[in-house]
Write a protein that holds these residues in place. Structure first.
Motif: not given
Lengths: 232, 232
Positions: B109-125
């Motif tokens: 759903k949402a995780r950190i990828c080095y320093d930014h948002l990834a996962g479902d929420y990152g893609v949605r953003m």
DNA sequence: TTCATACTTCGACCCTAACCGAAGCATCTC
DNA sequence: GAGATGCTTCGGTTAGGGTCGAAGTATGAA
């Protein structure tokens, strides 16, 4: 800790010097036989065979049987992109296998990078295309302008045909010798093929360097002029 | 064969499972001590210490001494980018450490990828930012529009300040769980920091997953609406 | 059929490097 | 100072994998 993809597996695939040599040799773009790859890696045929099996099982290599030969290539563009990325990173950290001196000037001048032109000439070509407005560089992305499409059409490159490909048309690829970007993607491939077809340049045996004929050299430099406007 | 950068060296650095675990843990972005990393890698402190020395010598890690603690981080953005690339590739070949099932839904759903948002929420953003015209996606490149700059300013992100950074403002990063792009670069970092500062979300201990509060969740979804226009 | 070439598989060797126990520094607390 | 904590270094063990010789399989040529 047990999150995500297994980077250790592909790391160890690339991490062996013999396999790294094989992959580097295949970055030359042409399909090579197991025997040729064994020579390139500096190991016996049996050892190379074992390496090739592992690389294929790992999804890095594809093979095509032709008579009693077995031709190996990189599995797809993704592998080339991955290796380019690692090479660029390794170069940025100074992990060079040779002292970085002015060794192999031919390789620095023009070489093949998987399937497109790299080195001094590759960088110059992209710089020129950007300077003349054939390609617009926005951030990290490259886009062909209508003007550029017409220009390339005039030298015999059918861009609309390239668009049918799933592969991106323009991609920038970091050059380890120049530390600057050159043109990859299907357009980069098409341009190099164009030069080879016209006889402007040819590949050299057993090396990634590209040799330009005097005539081809002249034509290339005329086609991709470099204005001294300080364009980066 | 003896051309170019030494990819085998960095391949073997990443190729060891213990070291890969350490690097993956540090993709979480926060600095970790040797003891924490040893636990993350599943090895004893001595072993971890040896790994850390090698990684640092190879230019992948940086350390900062603070009292009797030794904090390690990825050396720079280039390392993060490299690891992202390898993770994306590994995921594309199905090299997952776990069966790919619906494991760890929070992580997807949402995780950190080095320093930014990834996962479902990152893609949605990112999808939403593109759909609303805040970011224009051209080829592989992403560019912030003036409209987007104003919009982000209204939620407290000073884009002009980010531009001072040498690091690219917008970069796309391939998500291994979604196989789609999300937003990296200094803007991606700033957005995540913004959410954390506002208390919309917080990091979870010992994991890369990001937990959104009910209130933060509502605000986030409202800020980044997803029109059903089939935008890819 | 016979031989040659291209490659794979088997088996054994051997060497690197990962690993941990124990001991040694360094830094902080009391 | 004494003790605790964080980390490194040393030494010895062990396992995994890279390596090649030799034998086996497949394809092509004579």
């Amino acid at each position: 800790m047990k999150e995500g993809p297994d980077i250790a597996q592909i790391g160890s695939l690339i991490g062996d010097p013999g396999r790294a040599n094989i992959l580097t040799a295949l970055m030359g773009g042409r399909a090579l036989t197991a025997t040729e790859l064994a020579a390139a890696a500096g190991v016996t045929l049996q050892t190379a065979s074992a390496h090739l099996s592992k690389l294929e099982a790992g999804g890095l290599l594809a093979q095509r049987k032709q008579g009693r030969h077995r031709y190996f290539t990189l599995a797809d563009d993704g592998v080339g992109k991955l290796l380019e990325g690692i090479m660029g990173f390794a170069a940025s950290r100074g992990h060079l296998r040779h002292r970085p001196g002015p060794k192999d000037p031919a390789l620095r001048k023009a070489r093949i990078c998987y399937d497109h032109l790299a080195g001094d000439y590759g960088v110059r070509m992209l710089d020129s295309l950007v300077a003349t407005g054939a390609i617009s560089a926005m951030g990290e992305g490259l886009n062909l302008t209508p003007h550029g499409e017409a220009h390339l059409g005039s030298i015999g490159i059918d861009v609309s045909e390239l668009r049918l490909n799933r592969r991106p048309l323009c991609r920038s690829c970091l050059d380890w010798s120049e530390r600057r970007a050159h043109l990859a993607g299907s357009l980069g491939k098409a341009l190099l093929s164009n030069f080879l077809d016209k006889g402007w340049a040819r590949r050299t045996e057993n090396s990634r360097s590209i040799f330009f004929t005097p005539e081809g050299d002249r034509r290339f430099l005329a086609l991709f002029p470099l204005e001294t406007t300080g364009q980066s």
